[in-house]
Design an enzyme around this catalytic site. Structure first.
Site, PDB file in Angstrom:
ATOM      1  CG  HIS A   1      -1.851   1.091   1.371  1.00 15.33           C
ATOM      2  ND1 HIS A   1      -1.774   2.018   2.384  1.00 15.33           N
ATOM      3  CD2 HIS A   1      -2.921   1.439   0.621  1.00 15.33           C
ATOM      4  CE1 HIS A   1      -2.762   2.874   2.271  1.00 15.33           C
ATOM      5  NE2 HIS A   1      -3.482   2.556   1.201  1.00 15.33           N
TER       6      HIS A   1
ATOM      7  CG  HIS B   1      -3.661   8.993  -0.537  1.00 13.92           C
ATOM      8  ND1 HIS B   1      -4.399   9.884   0.219  1.00 13.92           N
ATOM      9  CD2 HIS B   1      -4.385   7.853  -0.573  1.00 13.92           C
ATOM     10  CE1 HIS B   1      -5.508   9.297   0.632  1.00 13.92           C
ATOM     11  NE2 HIS B   1      -5.528   8.075   0.164  1.00 13.92           N
TER      12      HIS B   1
END
Ligand code: G3P
Ligand code: CA
Length: 307
Positions: free
Chosen positions: A42, A84
């Site tokens: 991740h 992100h």
């Protein structure tokens, strides 16, 4: 699960396999591999190094990740940027929207020092000055050494993102190589991608939480009803375009899904890849539920459990 090495073109031709057949084989191999357990790093090994930077991705590859997870935004000059947040403020020394900055301006930012301040126990002087990355740079560095699990972030901000992403992946040969999954919370984004190239495996992300207006759990964008209310038809509607579903597991300390969610998704042909699981006990609990892989900031911990 470790995937088999993919053959170079010369070896394919020597075996008398047509490139078209090899392409079908590579995609088939990816789907076969997806039946095994997948370690999805991740934002890279982002528990150990600043997310979405070379140190995080190098560590993830070295820790045995099957997929590197990337979140995508676009620069003012329409480059696919790996970051992100919509904004630069949390993970760089810049500020404001990613989409308001050119590639040149974004590459001048420091995307590593924040990590040393936020995580002094894992700080490393080498992280200072780490650059933001483009999708092209990540693909150039890792090629088909790993696979890529790419999220379209805030697609409503970037109407060109889907087409630009598919064109990049096709030009790099990564779809034919069976090296990519695309994920999104946006059903519209995934359906656009499916229309552009139906061979790309897609995963529908979902986020179950409570809101001020709800009696119980709701899914963020209404992709499904609450887990307790999900019917086979709801899962089938996702299976029309996606190979899997990526749910959160807990909300405010309470489970939002359970083993029966996993069983029902499987019965409807969907893989289940929960996010983001960092503690070994939680990893083992989900493995016991039968999930097909998971997103983690600590791929070495997950590798130690599944190896
Ligand atoms: O992509 C799975 C997971 O990463 C979704 O949440 O906010 O970390 O992108 P987020
Ligand atoms: Ca993500």
């Amino acid at each position: 699960m470790k995937h088999l090495p993919r053959l170079p073109l010369a070896a394919i031709l020597a075996l008398g396999i047509t490139p078209l057949a090899a392409q079908a084989d590579a995609l088939e191999q990816q789907l076969t591999d997806l039946q095994g357990f997948q370690i999805i790093a991740h934002r890279g090994a982002s528990g150990y190094a600043p997310e979405h930077t070379w140190p995080a991705y190098d560590k993830a590859r070295d820790m045995g990740a099957d997929y590197l997870e990337l979140d995508l935004h676009m620069s003012a000059d329409n480059r696919l940027m790996v970051i992100h947040d919509d904004t630069l403020d949390r993970t760089t020394n810049g500020e404001g929207n990613v989409k308001d900055h050119t590639l040149e301006a974004l590459k001048a930012l420091d995307a590593g020092s924040w990590f040393n301040q936020a995580h002094p126990e894992r700080a490393d002087d080498a992280y200072a000055g780490a650059q933001l990355l483009t999708l092209d740079e990540v693909i150039d560095r890792y090629g088909d050494d790993v696979r890529y699990y790419i999220e379209t972030k805030s697609p409503e901000r970037y109407p060109e993102l889907q087409r630009a992403l598919v064109e990049t992946l096709e030009a790099e040969g990564l779809v034919d190589a069976g090296s990519v999954i695309i994920q999104s919370f946006s059903q519209d984004s995934l359906q656009q991608i499916h229309a552009l190239n139906p061979d790309i495996p897609l995963v529908q992300l979902v986020w179950y939480s409570t809101t001020e207006d709800s009696d119980g759990l709701v899914e963020w964008t209404g992709v499904t009803p609450a887990p307790a209310e999900i019917t086979d038809a709801d899962f089938q509607a996702i299976a029309d375009y996606a190979v899997g579903i990526g749910p959160n597991v807990t909300y405010e300390g309470q489970d939002v899904i359970d083993a029966s969610f996993v069983d029902q998704a499987h019965a409807n042909g969907l893989l289940v890849h929960p996010y983001t699981i960092n503690e070994p006990a939680d990893m083992q609990r989900l493995i016991d539920w039968g999930v097909d892989g998971m997103f983690t900031n600590f791929p070495d911990r997950l590798n130690a459990i599944v190896d």
